[in-house]
Write a protein that holds these residues in place. Structure first.
Motif, short mmCIF file in Angstrom:
data_model
loop_
_atom_site.label_atom_id
_atom_site.label_comp_id
_atom_site.label_asym_id
_atom_site.label_seq_id
_atom_site.Cartn_x
_atom_site.Cartn_y
_atom_site.Cartn_z
N SER A 159 13.25 -8.88 -17.77
CA SER A 159 14.14 -7.77 -17.43
C SER A 159 14.56 -7.84 -15.97
O SER A 159 15.74 -7.66 -15.64
N LEU A 160 13.62 -8.09 -15.07
CA LEU A 160 13.95 -8.18 -13.65
C LEU A 160 14.85 -9.38 -13.36
O LEU A 160 15.78 -9.30 -12.54
N LEU A 161 14.60 -10.48 -14.04
CA LEU A 161 15.43 -11.67 -13.85
C LEU A 161 16.87 -11.41 -14.28
O LEU A 161 17.81 -11.91 -13.66
N ALA A 162 17.04 -10.64 -15.35
CA ALA A 162 18.40 -10.33 -15.79
C ALA A 162 19.17 -9.60 -14.70
O ALA A 162 20.36 -9.85 -14.49
N GLU A 163 18.49 -8.71 -13.99
CA GLU A 163 19.15 -8.00 -12.89
C GLU A 163 19.46 -8.92 -11.72
O GLU A 163 20.47 -8.77 -11.03
N VAL A 164 18.58 -9.89 -11.49
CA VAL A 164 18.75 -10.79 -10.35
C VAL A 164 19.79 -11.87 -10.61
O VAL A 164 20.57 -12.23 -9.72
N LEU A 165 19.86 -12.37 -11.84
CA LEU A 165 20.67 -13.55 -12.13
C LEU A 165 22.02 -13.25 -12.76
O LEU A 165 22.89 -14.13 -12.77
N LEU A 166 22.19 -12.04 -13.30
CA LEU A 166 23.38 -11.77 -14.11
C LEU A 166 24.24 -10.66 -13.53
O LEU A 166 23.75 -9.58 -13.23
N ASP A 167 25.53 -10.94 -13.39
CA ASP A 167 26.52 -9.90 -13.16
C ASP A 167 27.05 -9.44 -14.51
O ASP A 167 26.98 -10.18 -15.50
N PRO A 168 27.56 -8.21 -14.60
CA PRO A 168 28.14 -7.77 -15.88
C PRO A 168 29.20 -8.75 -16.38
O PRO A 168 30.05 -9.19 -15.63
N GLY A 169 29.09 -9.10 -17.65
CA GLY A 169 30.03 -10.03 -18.23
C GLY A 169 29.64 -11.49 -18.09
O GLY A 169 30.30 -12.37 -18.67
N ALA A 170 28.55 -11.77 -17.36
CA ALA A 170 28.11 -13.16 -17.21
C ALA A 170 27.66 -13.70 -18.57
O ALA A 170 27.16 -12.98 -19.43
N LEU A 171 27.82 -15.01 -18.75
CA LEU A 171 27.47 -15.64 -20.02
C LEU A 171 26.00 -16.03 -20.05
O LEU A 171 25.49 -16.68 -19.13
N VAL A 172 25.33 -15.64 -21.13
CA VAL A 172 23.96 -16.07 -21.39
C VAL A 172 23.94 -16.78 -22.73
O VAL A 172 24.50 -16.29 -23.72
N VAL A 173 23.31 -17.94 -22.77
CA VAL A 173 23.16 -18.69 -24.02
C VAL A 173 21.74 -18.47 -24.53
O VAL A 173 20.76 -18.64 -23.79
N VAL A 174 21.65 -18.08 -25.79
CA VAL A 174 20.34 -17.88 -26.44
C VAL A 174 20.28 -18.75 -27.69
O VAL A 174 21.29 -19.26 -28.17
N GLU A 175 19.08 -18.90 -28.21
CA GLU A 175 18.89 -19.61 -29.47
C GLU A 175 19.18 -18.67 -30.64
O GLU A 175 19.07 -17.46 -30.52
N ASP A 176 19.56 -19.27 -31.76
CA ASP A 176 19.90 -18.49 -32.95
C ASP A 176 19.14 -19.07 -34.14
O ASP A 176 19.42 -20.21 -34.53
N PRO A 177 18.14 -18.36 -34.66
CA PRO A 177 17.74 -16.98 -34.41
C PRO A 177 17.12 -16.82 -33.02
O PRO A 177 16.59 -17.77 -32.46
N ALA A 178 17.17 -15.58 -32.52
CA ALA A 178 16.79 -15.32 -31.13
C ALA A 178 15.60 -14.40 -31.04
O ALA A 178 15.35 -13.57 -31.92
N TYR A 179 14.88 -14.51 -29.94
CA TYR A 179 13.82 -13.57 -29.59
C TYR A 179 14.47 -12.22 -29.29
O TYR A 179 15.30 -12.11 -28.38
N VAL A 180 14.10 -11.20 -30.04
CA VAL A 180 14.81 -9.92 -29.93
C VAL A 180 14.59 -9.25 -28.58
O VAL A 180 15.47 -8.53 -28.09
N GLY A 181 13.44 -9.47 -27.94
CA GLY A 181 13.21 -8.89 -26.62
C GLY A 181 14.19 -9.42 -25.60
O GLY A 181 14.64 -8.68 -24.71
N ALA A 182 14.56 -10.68 -25.72
CA ALA A 182 15.55 -11.26 -24.81
C ALA A 182 16.93 -10.67 -25.09
O ALA A 182 17.69 -10.36 -24.16
N LEU A 183 17.27 -10.50 -26.37
CA LEU A 183 18.57 -9.90 -26.70
C LEU A 183 18.69 -8.50 -26.12
O LEU A 183 19.74 -8.13 -25.58
N GLN A 184 17.63 -7.71 -26.22
CA GLN A 184 17.67 -6.36 -25.67
C GLN A 184 17.91 -6.38 -24.16
O GLN A 184 18.70 -5.61 -23.63
N VAL A 185 17.21 -7.28 -23.47
CA VAL A 185 17.36 -7.38 -22.01
C VAL A 185 18.77 -7.79 -21.63
O VAL A 185 19.41 -7.19 -20.75
N PHE A 186 19.29 -8.82 -22.27
CA PHE A 186 20.60 -9.35 -21.88
C PHE A 186 21.73 -8.38 -22.24
O PHE A 186 22.72 -8.27 -21.51
#
Length: 395
Positions: free
Chosen positions: A107-134
């Motif tokens: 969660s803290l890394l998302a705030e540090v590394l991501l601006d609104p609208g920034a692209l994040v690539v995840v695996e599919d199927p994905a870890y749901v905790g990561a989806l919630q954070v991003f």
């Protein structure tokens, strides 16, 4: 005049509760065998050893004070030594940051590394905790499929060739949640090379890496590039209640995370961090403890996979659980696992439908099964119940 109701932030738009957490509320009945949760077995948690470590920590009242925001110093030293051995390179203490579980680090890394609208690539199927954070960070999410060897780098290369430039690529590299697969060593090296070529961060989420059954996990992705931020946790090898996770990241990332953590909770629990440091430094005991967990989980994983393949045969394709906590099952006959779930619950077994982890792919024919909290006989009964529900639904 009626009072005006204050609004909530638009940051909540598009967020939804974890389907897994919601499902757990439905599976608390004693008559249901739950394969839905992602919980370690409480019977295998070292309660007595934790109690001794807690007594030692409580013997000095000064240890009940606040600690530093990056974590209690001696624990960070222990973690730096462990990660240095894992990565086969020196990891300075300044590159180790302790968090309230590895989910807080994400969660803290998302705030540090991501601006609104920034692209994040995840695996599919994905870890749901990561989806919630991003999603909470306002990121734009693209999915890359998994196969038996982990994230498909050919699909990632296609995305990059289209001109997409991710800020972050997130991977659960070992014994994937929910997919159960492990990223191939050659793909780890190639992923690190792509990160350096295109200038993106990799978040290597690795809470399961020590829970291997037959052979140790491959070298971490972080072995190959400084663009990799590595997350791990004590929850799966010791106890979730300790809430001690950590990240290994470049110093500038750690300092940025520190600023945000000070605003979030000032610091973590010095008490539980001392307990974890005590347990991690008792290396002979720790090795025996983790080995006992591996042995128990390995036997349960085999029992579950054998039961699935025996009862369903060619009707399903399941992963071979070589470690971790999960088996991913695909129904080759097209069974809708969302539609099947009520009948399964009536039959006395619970699972998580694949749709809970879907990003771009339809996983309505799949399910995640967790084998950690039931013995082999119970797992066999659970699959018998699932087979009964499945046969009734097909009929």
């Amino acid at each position: 005049m009626s009072p005006l109701t204050p609004p909530l932030s638009r940051n909540l738009d598009g967020l939804r509760s974890s389907a897994i957490r919601d499902l757990l509320k439905l599976t608390a009945r004693a008559d249901i065998i739950s394969l839905a949760g992602g919980l370690p077995d409480a019977e295998l948690m070292p309660r007595d050893r934790i109690a001794r470590a807690a007594d030692a920590a409580l013997s000095d009242r000064s240890r009940l004070q606040y600690t530093e925001s990056p974590g209690w110093g001696p624990l960070r030293e222990v973690l730096a030594a462990r990660e240095s051995a894992r990565l086969a390179r020196p990891v300075p203490v300044d590159e180790v940051f302790v968090t309230h579980g590895s989910q807080q680090a994400l969660s803290l890394l998302a705030e540090v590394l991501l601006d609104p609208g920034a692209l994040v690539v995840v695996e599919d199927p994905a870890y749901v905790g990561a989806l919630q954070v991003f999603r909470a960070a306002g990121a734009r999410i693209e999915a890359v499929a998994l196969d038996a060897d982990g994230m498909r780098l050919d699909a990632l290369r296609e995305l990059l060739a289209r001109g997409e430039r991710p800020a972050v690529v997130h991977t659960v590299s070992n014994f994937h949640n929910p997919g159960g697969v492990t990223l191939l060593p050659q793909r780890r090296r190639e992923l690190a090379e792509l990160a350096e070529t295109y200038g993106f961060w990799i978040i290597e989420d690795d809470p399961y890496g020590e829970l291997w059954f037959d052979r140790p996990s491959p070298e971490p992705v972080a072995t190959y590039s400084p663009n990799v931020i590595r997350l791990s946790s004590s929850s799966k090898i010791l106890a979730p209640a300790l809430r001690v996770g950590w990240m290994v990241a470049p110093t500038r990332v750690c300092r940025a995370v520190e600023l945000l953590k000070q605003g979030a909770d000032l610091c973590g629990s010095a008490l539980t961090q001392q307990i974890v440091a005590d347990l991690l430094t008792d290396t002979e005991w720790l090795a025996a403890h983790i080995d006992s967990v591996r042995t128990a989980y390995g036997a349960r994983a085999k029992a579950l996979v054998d039961a699935v393949r025996t009862r369903f045969g060619d009707a399903v394709v399941s992963t071979d659980a070589a470690g971790g906590m999960f088996v991913w099952v695909d129904f080759a006959d097209g069974t809708d696992t969302d539609a099947l779930l009520p009948a399964a619950l009536d039959a006395g077994v619970a699972y998580v439908p694949g749709s809970a982890f879907a990003v771009a792919t339809d996983f309505s024919h799949a399910m995640r099964l967790c084998f950690t909290t039931s013995d082999a006989d119970t797992l066999g009964r659970a699959i018998d119940r699932l087979a009964t529900a499945h046969a009734a639904a097909r009929a």
